[in-house]
Write a protein that holds these residues in place. Sequence first.
Motif, PDB file in Angstrom:
ATOM      1  N   TYR A 133      57.073  37.298  38.629  1.00 17.40           N
ATOM      2  CA  TYR A 133      55.625  37.488  38.853  1.00 17.40           C
ATOM      3  C   TYR A 133      55.207  38.942  38.578  1.00 17.40           C
ATOM      4  N   VAL A 134      54.329  39.471  39.447  1.00 24.79           N
ATOM      5  CA  VAL A 134      53.960  40.896  39.343  1.00 24.79           C
ATOM      6  C   VAL A 134      54.150  41.421  40.756  1.00 24.79           C
ATOM      7  N   GLN A 135      55.403  41.681  41.088  1.00 21.84           N
ATOM      8  CA  GLN A 135      55.763  41.905  42.476  1.00 21.84           C
ATOM      9  C   GLN A 135      56.156  43.352  42.729  1.00 21.84           C
ATOM     10  N   GLY A 144      43.092  42.552  47.139  1.00 25.32           N
ATOM     11  CA  GLY A 144      43.939  42.450  45.957  1.00 25.32           C
ATOM     12  C   GLY A 144      43.108  42.319  44.698  1.00 25.32           C
ATOM     13  N   GLY A 145      43.789  42.033  43.592  1.00 20.52           N
ATOM     14  CA  GLY A 145      43.118  41.958  42.302  1.00 20.52           C
ATOM     15  C   GLY A 145      42.088  40.838  42.241  1.00 20.52           C
ATOM     16  N   SER A 146      42.390  39.710  42.872  1.00 20.13           N
ATOM     17  CA  SER A 146      41.450  38.575  42.825  1.00 20.13           C
ATOM     18  C   SER A 146      40.132  38.973  43.467  1.00 20.13           C
ATOM     19  N   MET A 147      40.211  39.634  44.599  1.00 17.81           N
ATOM     20  CA  MET A 147      39.006  40.050  45.305  1.00 17.81           C
ATOM     21  C   MET A 147      38.286  41.160  44.532  1.00 17.81           C
ATOM     22  N   ALA A 148      39.037  42.021  43.890  1.00 15.46           N
ATOM     23  CA  ALA A 148      38.418  43.088  43.084  1.00 15.46           C
ATOM     24  C   ALA A 148      37.670  42.468  41.900  1.00 15.46           C
ATOM     25  N   ASN A 149      38.277  41.472  41.261  1.00 26.12           N
ATOM     26  CA  ASN A 149      37.597  40.797  40.152  1.00 26.12           C
ATOM     27  C   ASN A 149      36.323  40.111  40.635  1.00 26.12           C
ATOM     28  N   LEU A 150      36.412  39.477  41.790  1.00 33.36           N
ATOM     29  CA  LEU A 150      35.235  38.789  42.350  1.00 33.36           C
ATOM     30  C   LEU A 150      34.107  39.792  42.602  1.00 33.36           C
ATOM     31  N   PHE A 210      43.607  33.643  36.181  1.00 32.24           N
ATOM     32  CA  PHE A 210      42.697  32.594  36.673  1.00 32.24           C
ATOM     33  C   PHE A 210      41.710  33.093  37.733  1.00 32.24           C
ATOM     34  N   SER A 211      41.960  34.298  38.286  1.00 30.21           N
ATOM     35  CA  SER A 211      41.033  34.800  39.307  1.00 30.21           C
ATOM     36  C   SER A 211      39.637  35.052  38.727  1.00 30.21           C
ATOM     37  N   ILE A 212      39.530  35.214  37.412  1.00 32.33           N
ATOM     38  CA  ILE A 212      38.206  35.412  36.801  1.00 32.33           C
ATOM     39  C   ILE A 212      37.428  34.086  36.845  1.00 32.33           C
ATOM     40  N   ALA A 270      43.663  44.754  30.904  1.00 32.07           N
ATOM     41  CA  ALA A 270      44.520  45.937  30.738  1.00 32.07           C
ATOM     42  C   ALA A 270      45.869  45.550  31.332  1.00 32.07           C
ATOM     43  N   GLY A 271      46.550  44.653  30.616  1.00 28.55           N
ATOM     44  CA  GLY A 271      47.828  44.115  31.089  1.00 28.55           C
ATOM     45  C   GLY A 271      47.651  42.677  31.542  1.00 28.55           C
ATOM     46  N   THR A 272      47.849  41.735  30.617  1.00 29.87           N
ATOM     47  CA  THR A 272      47.731  40.327  31.024  1.00 29.87           C
ATOM     48  C   THR A 272      48.946  39.931  31.850  1.00 29.87           C
ATOM     49  N   VAL A 273      48.748  38.923  32.665  1.00 33.03           N
ATOM     50  CA  VAL A 273      49.820  38.518  33.570  1.00 33.03           C
ATOM     51  C   VAL A 273      50.976  37.865  32.817  1.00 33.03           C
ATOM     52  N   ASN A 274      50.698  37.203  31.676  1.00 29.58           N
ATOM     53  CA  ASN A 274      51.771  36.536  30.937  1.00 29.58           C
ATOM     54  C   ASN A 274      52.642  37.506  30.163  1.00 29.58           C
ATOM     55  N   VAL A 316      37.070  45.471  33.349  1.00 24.01           N
ATOM     56  CA  VAL A 316      38.475  45.499  32.939  1.00 24.01           C
ATOM     57  C   VAL A 316      39.333  44.979  34.079  1.00 24.01           C
ATOM     58  N   ASP A 317      40.111  43.933  33.807  1.00 29.51           N
ATOM     59  CA  ASP A 317      41.087  43.495  34.804  1.00 29.51           C
ATOM     60  C   ASP A 317      42.391  44.257  34.549  1.00 29.51           C
ATOM     61  N   GLY A 318      42.561  45.320  35.318  1.00 27.37           N
ATOM     62  CA  GLY A 318      43.784  46.124  35.202  1.00 27.37           C
ATOM     63  C   GLY A 318      44.664  45.923  36.421  1.00 27.37           C
ATOM     64  N   SER A 319      44.544  44.752  37.051  1.00 33.74           N
ATOM     65  CA  SER A 319      45.285  44.511  38.304  1.00 33.74           C
ATOM     66  C   SER A 319      46.773  44.787  38.128  1.00 33.74           C
ATOM     67  N   TYR A 320      47.330  44.267  37.046  1.00 36.32           N
ATOM     68  CA  TYR A 320      48.743  44.545  36.799  1.00 36.32           C
ATOM     69  C   TYR A 320      48.936  45.894  36.107  1.00 36.32           C
ATOM     70  N   GLY A 321      48.186  46.131  35.008  1.00 32.46           N
ATOM     71  CA  GLY A 321      48.610  47.193  34.098  1.00 32.46           C
ATOM     72  C   GLY A 321      47.971  48.552  34.222  1.00 32.46           C
ATOM     73  N   LEU A 338      42.033  47.047  39.914  1.00 35.29           N
ATOM     74  CA  LEU A 338      43.436  47.467  39.800  1.00 35.29           C
ATOM     75  C   LEU A 338      44.108  47.371  41.167  1.00 35.29           C
ATOM     76  N   ASP A 339      45.407  47.152  41.127  1.00 37.41           N
ATOM     77  CA  ASP A 339      46.131  46.812  42.347  1.00 37.41           C
ATOM     78  C   ASP A 339      47.169  47.868  42.711  1.00 37.41           C
ATOM     79  N   PRO A 340      46.855  48.733  43.669  1.00 38.40           N
ATOM     80  CA  PRO A 340      47.921  49.611  44.161  1.00 38.40           C
ATOM     81  C   PRO A 340      49.118  48.810  44.699  1.00 38.40           C
ATOM     82  N   HIS A 341      48.888  47.543  45.112  1.00 33.33           N
ATOM     83  CA  HIS A 341      50.047  46.769  45.586  1.00 33.33           C
ATOM     84  C   HIS A 341      50.810  46.109  44.431  1.00 33.33           C
ATOM     85  N   LYS A 342      50.568  46.597  43.237  1.00 31.28           N
ATOM     86  CA  LYS A 342      51.426  46.216  42.115  1.00 31.28           C
ATOM     87  C   LYS A 342      52.108  47.496  41.594  1.00 31.28           C
TER      88      LYS A 342
END
Length: 488
Positions: free
Chosen positions: A97-99, A157-163, A190-192, A243-247, A270-275, A299-303
Amino acid sequence: MRRLTTPSGDAYYLKMLEPSADEIRDWGNSVMQVVADYFGELRIRTVYRQMSSREIRDRLDAALPTKGIDFDALLKVFRETVIPFSRQNAHPRMFGYVQSPGTPVAAFADLLASTLNANLTVWRSAPAPVEMERLTIDWIRQILGFNAEAGGLFVSGGSMANLAAIAAARQARNSSSGRLRIYASSETHFSIAKAAVLLGIGRENVRHVPVDKRFRIRVDDLVAKITADLGAGNVPFCVVANAGTVNTGAVDPLAEIREIADRFKLWMHVDGSYGAFAVLAESARELFAGIERADSVALDPHKWLYLPMDVGCVIYRDPEIARAAFAHEAEYTRIIGEEADEAFAFWDYGPELSRRFRALKVWMLLKGVGLDSLSEAIESNLACARYFESMVRGSDDFEMIAPVELSIFCFRHVPAELRRESPQAIDAFNERLLIALQRDGSSYLSNATIGGRFALRGCVLNYRTTLHDMDILLDDLRRVARSLPSST
Ligand SMILES: Cc1ncc(COP(=O)(O)O)c(C=O)c1O
């Protein structure tokens, strides 16, 4: 131990709710022993073990607890059941995942944050914690290269940031007529789509744009879709760039997308949750050119700041637009007798009211570790993924399914005896290999579907991971594969 009396005169003890300072010290010593042992023994643990729900439930006393038990007994359950029956996310070969791995300094920060139990609704409720959140958000703003007016807040997290970002985007367009349309590549998280559903925009109004060979959005297709929608009377309002797809870790061409957004007057998120934190690594920085001109970034500091859950972050280029989306006047939240800086309310910029002190662990990490070391750690994660890719490309029994862009690597195992088999048989073999690898426990991967094919997928997101761990991963795969029958 304090002994109290109920109104009816019965005695009861508050030991567990209100221990003495000495008792707290004793509990703390026991907890520190567990924490130190845990981090100290990580490498000799397996990442995962085969287990069942029943096995775990059987170890947990299910009876509704009417009388309490003492602290040592609680800690024993954590030590003997929770730790061994968990996936060890801090393990250097946890590639699924992105753990993030977490880190001791942040574990202590969480303890301290819960000790203070600050509630970061508004400045007057938690003055120093709010200042710390404003400061750390400003550091993240600077890391991304945004102008000084940009701002934001921490979310779960990223889902809530995207929302939150898409809510602000809709506010910016402020259109009640027509069908609002969002554009994002087919590789988008999918969070988008989930945000579009929750915001009443509708899943069907998220237009997925095909990707190129590097899994980046095809800008020609993006323009064609926007133009067609305008011609049909729809209302394009937002483009989401990755900015960094999950796949595969693909980074969309951000500067080009900014131009398209300007041309069609769209909000660029920009969804930079991972990257996005990989902007700190010299060798990846160029990929993120233009991120600082987005209207919002998740973006996710927890990533990739290696922090434990939960801390996501949304940055708005113009926070006033977010304020228009989220501010809600209510008597119980009316700020009385404060001015300017002290009247600041986070609830005006995001969906939550009560919020924990997430900023403390971000502050302790950034201040304690420093950007130079964090950049080196991220650079080393990138190097591990690139090294793995070079080993796979140099082998005759593995193949890459996607190029490595950041620290994600997608590949499959095709031993000689499988080479003439159908794509379905190779997919099925790799699927069985993945499950067997996870159960084996030495290394952990997850999976992705890429171009309709099953891929083994890894993501290096741990400062402990070394090139040697990448060698071990490949050895583990070969070893585990030998124990599998080669066809279904
Ligand atoms: C690209 C991307 N966006 C969004 C998310 C969702 O983030 P979270 O799990 O923090 O809600 C993820 C999670 O992996 C992700 O990789």
